[in-house]
Motif scaffolding. Structure first.
Motif, PDB file in Angstrom:
ATOM      1  N   ARG A  98       2.039   2.143  -3.514  1.00  0.00           N
ATOM      2  CA  ARG A  98       0.986   2.682  -4.376  1.00  0.00           C
ATOM      3  C   ARG A  98       0.714   4.127  -4.041  1.00  0.00           C
ATOM      4  O   ARG A  98       0.602   4.985  -4.896  1.00  0.00           O
ATOM      5  CB  ARG A  98      -0.304   1.866  -4.201  1.00  0.00           C
ATOM      6  CG  ARG A  98      -0.266   0.502  -4.806  1.00  0.00           C
ATOM      7  CD  ARG A  98      -1.667  -0.081  -4.877  1.00  0.00           C
ATOM      8  NE  ARG A  98      -2.299  -0.131  -3.561  1.00  0.00           N
ATOM      9  CZ  ARG A  98      -2.161  -1.151  -2.729  1.00  0.00           C
ATOM     10  NH1 ARG A  98      -1.436  -2.178  -3.073  1.00  0.00           N
ATOM     11  NH2 ARG A  98      -2.771  -1.153  -1.558  1.00  0.00           N
ATOM     12  N   SER A  99       0.591   4.387  -2.734  1.00  0.00           N
ATOM     13  CA  SER A  99       0.296   5.756  -2.318  1.00  0.00           C
ATOM     14  C   SER A  99       1.403   6.702  -2.725  1.00  0.00           C
ATOM     15  O   SER A  99       1.162   7.812  -3.195  1.00  0.00           O
ATOM     16  CB  SER A  99       0.104   5.801  -0.794  1.00  0.00           C
ATOM     17  OG  SER A  99      -0.072   7.101  -0.348  1.00  0.00           O
ATOM     18  N   GLN A 132      -7.846  -1.882 -10.661  1.00  0.00           N
ATOM     19  CA  GLN A 132      -6.761  -1.024 -11.114  1.00  0.00           C
ATOM     20  C   GLN A 132      -6.621   0.136 -10.142  1.00  0.00           C
ATOM     21  O   GLN A 132      -7.609   0.661  -9.626  1.00  0.00           O
ATOM     22  CB  GLN A 132      -7.035  -0.488 -12.523  1.00  0.00           C
ATOM     23  CG  GLN A 132      -5.877   0.356 -13.047  1.00  0.00           C
ATOM     24  CD  GLN A 132      -6.059   0.831 -14.472  1.00  0.00           C
ATOM     25  OE1 GLN A 132      -5.775   1.983 -14.787  1.00  0.00           O
ATOM     26  NE2 GLN A 132      -6.515  -0.045 -15.358  1.00  0.00           N
ATOM     27  N   ASP A 133      -5.385   0.548  -9.886  1.00  0.00           N
ATOM     28  CA  ASP A 133      -5.106   1.658  -8.978  1.00  0.00           C
ATOM     29  C   ASP A 133      -5.458   2.963  -9.688  1.00  0.00           C
ATOM     30  O   ASP A 133      -4.661   3.517 -10.444  1.00  0.00           O
ATOM     31  CB  ASP A 133      -3.626   1.637  -8.576  1.00  0.00           C
ATOM     32  CG  ASP A 133      -3.336   2.538  -7.391  1.00  0.00           C
ATOM     33  OD1 ASP A 133      -4.289   3.151  -6.873  1.00  0.00           O
ATOM     34  OD2 ASP A 133      -2.164   2.634  -6.986  1.00  0.00           O
ATOM     35  N   ASP A 134      -6.657   3.452  -9.455  1.00  0.00           N
ATOM     36  CA  ASP A 134      -7.193   4.618 -10.153  1.00  0.00           C
ATOM     37  C   ASP A 134      -8.153   5.324  -9.206  1.00  0.00           C
ATOM     38  O   ASP A 134      -8.873   4.659  -8.442  1.00  0.00           O
ATOM     39  CB  ASP A 134      -7.925   4.162 -11.424  1.00  0.00           C
ATOM     40  CG  ASP A 134      -8.529   5.311 -12.201  1.00  0.00           C
ATOM     41  OD1 ASP A 134      -7.838   5.835 -13.096  1.00  0.00           O
ATOM     42  OD2 ASP A 134      -9.688   5.690 -11.927  1.00  0.00           O
ATOM     43  N   LYS A 170      -8.438   9.681 -13.252  1.00  0.00           N
ATOM     44  CA  LYS A 170      -6.993   9.925 -13.184  1.00  0.00           C
ATOM     45  C   LYS A 170      -6.605  11.186 -13.938  1.00  0.00           C
ATOM     46  O   LYS A 170      -5.774  11.982 -13.461  1.00  0.00           O
ATOM     47  CB  LYS A 170      -6.237   8.722 -13.763  1.00  0.00           C
ATOM     48  CG  LYS A 170      -4.738   8.932 -13.886  1.00  0.00           C
ATOM     49  CD  LYS A 170      -4.069   7.774 -14.589  1.00  0.00           C
ATOM     50  CE  LYS A 170      -2.596   8.071 -14.861  1.00  0.00           C
ATOM     51  NZ  LYS A 170      -1.916   6.961 -15.559  1.00  0.00           N
ATOM     52  N   ARG A 190       1.228   7.429  -6.463  1.00  0.00           N
ATOM     53  CA  ARG A 190       0.140   8.340  -6.811  1.00  0.00           C
ATOM     54  C   ARG A 190       0.478   9.768  -6.386  1.00  0.00           C
ATOM     55  O   ARG A 190       0.284  10.719  -7.122  1.00  0.00           O
ATOM     56  CB  ARG A 190      -1.162   7.910  -6.144  1.00  0.00           C
ATOM     57  CG  ARG A 190      -2.263   8.951  -6.322  1.00  0.00           C
ATOM     58  CD  ARG A 190      -3.610   8.454  -5.904  1.00  0.00           C
ATOM     59  NE  ARG A 190      -4.021   7.388  -6.786  1.00  0.00           N
ATOM     60  CZ  ARG A 190      -5.072   6.612  -6.575  1.00  0.00           C
ATOM     61  NH1 ARG A 190      -5.825   6.791  -5.519  1.00  0.00           N
ATOM     62  NH2 ARG A 190      -5.378   5.664  -7.428  1.00  0.00           N
ATOM     63  N   ASP A 194     -10.891   3.051  -7.255  1.00  0.00           N
ATOM     64  CA  ASP A 194     -10.599   2.954  -5.823  1.00  0.00           C
ATOM     65  C   ASP A 194     -11.849   3.233  -4.996  1.00  0.00           C
ATOM     66  O   ASP A 194     -12.197   2.489  -4.075  1.00  0.00           O
ATOM     67  CB  ASP A 194      -9.507   3.955  -5.426  1.00  0.00           C
ATOM     68  CG  ASP A 194      -8.122   3.528  -5.883  1.00  0.00           C
ATOM     69  OD1 ASP A 194      -7.976   2.401  -6.382  1.00  0.00           O
ATOM     70  OD2 ASP A 194      -7.181   4.338  -5.747  1.00  0.00           O
ATOM     71  N   GLY A 203       0.809  -1.216   0.000  1.00  0.00           N
ATOM     72  CA  GLY A 203       0.000   0.000   0.000  1.00  0.00           C
ATOM     73  C   GLY A 203       0.841   1.263   0.000  1.00  0.00           C
ATOM     74  O   GLY A 203       0.494   2.261  -0.620  1.00  0.00           O
ATOM     75  N   LYS A 222      -4.705  -4.471  -5.653  1.00  0.00           N
ATOM     76  CA  LYS A 222      -4.613  -3.382  -6.623  1.00  0.00           C
ATOM     77  C   LYS A 222      -3.449  -3.662  -7.565  1.00  0.00           C
ATOM     78  O   LYS A 222      -2.433  -4.227  -7.178  1.00  0.00           O
ATOM     79  CB  LYS A 222      -4.389  -2.045  -5.929  1.00  0.00           C
ATOM     80  CG  LYS A 222      -5.604  -1.507  -5.213  1.00  0.00           C
ATOM     81  CD  LYS A 222      -5.329  -0.101  -4.687  1.00  0.00           C
ATOM     82  CE  LYS A 222      -6.550   0.430  -3.930  1.00  0.00           C
ATOM     83  NZ  LYS A 222      -6.310   1.812  -3.443  1.00  0.00           N
ATOM     84  N   TYR A 223      -3.631  -3.249  -8.831  1.00  0.00           N
ATOM     85  CA  TYR A 223      -2.564  -3.425  -9.808  1.00  0.00           C
ATOM     86  C   TYR A 223      -2.342  -2.109 -10.551  1.00  0.00           C
ATOM     87  O   TYR A 223      -3.236  -1.254 -10.636  1.00  0.00           O
ATOM     88  CB  TYR A 223      -2.895  -4.557 -10.787  1.00  0.00           C
ATOM     89  CG  TYR A 223      -4.220  -4.408 -11.508  1.00  0.00           C
ATOM     90  CD1 TYR A 223      -4.336  -3.676 -12.696  1.00  0.00           C
ATOM     91  CD2 TYR A 223      -5.379  -5.002 -10.993  1.00  0.00           C
ATOM     92  CE1 TYR A 223      -5.557  -3.544 -13.344  1.00  0.00           C
ATOM     93  CE2 TYR A 223      -6.600  -4.869 -11.642  1.00  0.00           C
ATOM     94  CZ  TYR A 223      -6.678  -4.136 -12.816  1.00  0.00           C
ATOM     95  OH  TYR A 223      -7.890  -3.998 -13.440  1.00  0.00           O
TER      96      TYR A 223
END
Length: 409
Positions: A6-7, A188-190, A118, A10, A194, A3, A216-217
């Motif tokens: 990912r954060s 998907q990480d969006d 996004k 972003r 999300d 996590g 998440k991918y």
């Protein structure tokens, strides 16, 4: 995928995009009143290349159908209208550059939004800083509307937070013995998916559906074998997949086929509504029983809807999908504001939309102070090779949903 990673990624993307935005010198349009000669310029950016180009192409076509009809009916303010679309390649930094260019160099009089949360997150910031109306055809993530913007409007009936409503209501109405007991949540990480998947998980958990898998991918993921393997081991009754486009929507289905695992129920965001490409990508028989949400129905009797379907089909040789309709709707909203105000004064356009209801092909739209519409999404499902609607009652095209979903062919 951790996590924190990912954060961090972003935040880095958003910070870079914000830095590019602040570094640019944005200038407003030179024709606030609408007076002047020559065409009115409408600017937009779309990911015409990159991982979501398949979904963006129909959106561009939807814009062009709207533009063609508009000019045939006299344009805006007795002037023809031109559309300038730049390709952002699904890149946040590029979309910021594009909208700054449209405003300061191309001298766009009006703006239309791009594709996905996004991209609309940073793009709408460019428009707000320049005090220009920004009507987006997609991008319903809650964080887009939490920044107190005055010029931002969403051209779908509701946002990502409301997207699970129809499906959850359908599950709730099932006899207890037919409800799913377990669920998997790949996404998907969006910003859009999300929010949607988190809300799905919250509401289904409240019905007693236990989460047995969550992952998440990255947006550029092309191999879904490990995700499908994890899902197959967990053996969920239901898969709720936060897909953004055909690439990841079809990619997971194909990977699940390799694992020879087919859930009793499956819901995917976005991907199944790309009605031309989705059956080709997964195989028509493999679409059977897959749920998704939609903002628009080609059979709805809202004013102008039949004419839109006819015009789009004549122009592009196939019926429009949700992405095309959403873009067309954004054009309708922009058009209504200009005609209602009688000028290109950006503040007056925004004030007019905040205080009026616009009749569109997705139904009447009205917005709160955040630019969030007050409406309902539709629950759709593939049945017998056709994209059908199973809820709400007023929009149904079939008597009942397919349940359980048949296995893969």
């Amino acid at each position: 995928m951790p996590g924190i990673g990912r954060s961090g990624r972003r935040n880095a993307l958003l910070c870079t995009a914000t830095a590019a935005l602040l570094a640019a010198t944005a200038c407003g349009s030179g024709s606030a009143s609408g007076s002047g000669s020559g065409p009115i310029k409408v600017g937009a950016s779309l990911p015409l290349s990159g991982p979501v180009a398949d979904a963006s192409k129909p959106a561009y076509e939807g814009y062009k159908v709207w533009l063609d009809q508009l000019n045939k009916s006299g344009g805006l303010l007795d002037r023809d209208v031109e559309l300038k679309v730049l390709d952002d390649g699904f890149d946040q930094n590029t979309v910021v550059t594009n909208y700054n260019r449209l405003i300061s160099q191309e001298r766009a009089d009006l703006l239309l939004g791009t594709f996905s949360s996004k991209l609309n997150l940073p793009a709408s910031a460019v428009a707000e800083r320049s005090k220009m109306l920004y009507v987006e055809p997609s991008g319903g993530a809650e964080e887009i509307f939490s920044r107190g913007y005055d010029y931002l409007f969403f051209a779908q009936p509701s946002t990502s937070l409301d997207l699970p409503e129809q499906f959850v209501n359908w599950v709730k109405a099932l006899p207890a013995g037919e409800r799913p007991k377990t669920a998997a949540y790949p996404t998907q990480d969006d910003p859009n998916t999300d929010v949607t998947i988190a809300e799905f998980r919250k509401e289904l958990s409240a019905l007693g559906v236990k989460s047995v898998y969550s992952e998440k991918y990255a947006p550029d993921t092309v191999n879904f074998d490990s995700i499908a393997s994890g899902i197959a081991r967990a053996k969920p009754d239901l898969i709720v997949h936060g897909a953004v486009a055909i690439n990841d929507g079809a990619g997971l289905v194909k990977a699940l086929q390799k694992q020879q695992f087919s859930p009793e129920m499956m819901f995917q965001t976005n991907s199944p509504s790309v009605t031309g490409s989705y059956p080709e990508a997964v195989g028509t028989k493999n679409t059977e029983g897959i749920f998704t949400s939609a903002a628009w129905s080609p059979k709805a009797d809202y004013p102008g809807n039949a004419a839109f379907v006819k015009a789009y089909t004549a122009a592009y040789g196939s019926a429009p999908n949700d992405d095309a309709a959403n873009a067309y709707t954004a054009g309708q909203v922009l058009e209504a504001a200009v005609k209602g105000v009688g000028s290109l004064d950006q503040k007056k356009l925004a004030d007019w939309l905040h205080s009026h209801t616009v009749q569109t092909i997705v139904g009447p739209l009205k917005w709160d102070e955040r630019g969030v519409p007050d409406g309902d999404m539709l629950l759709a499902q593939w049945q017998n090779g056709k994209f059908e609607f199973v809820a709400p009652e007023s929009q149904k095209t079939v008597d009942a949903a397919v349940n359980p979903k048949p296995g893969w062919s």
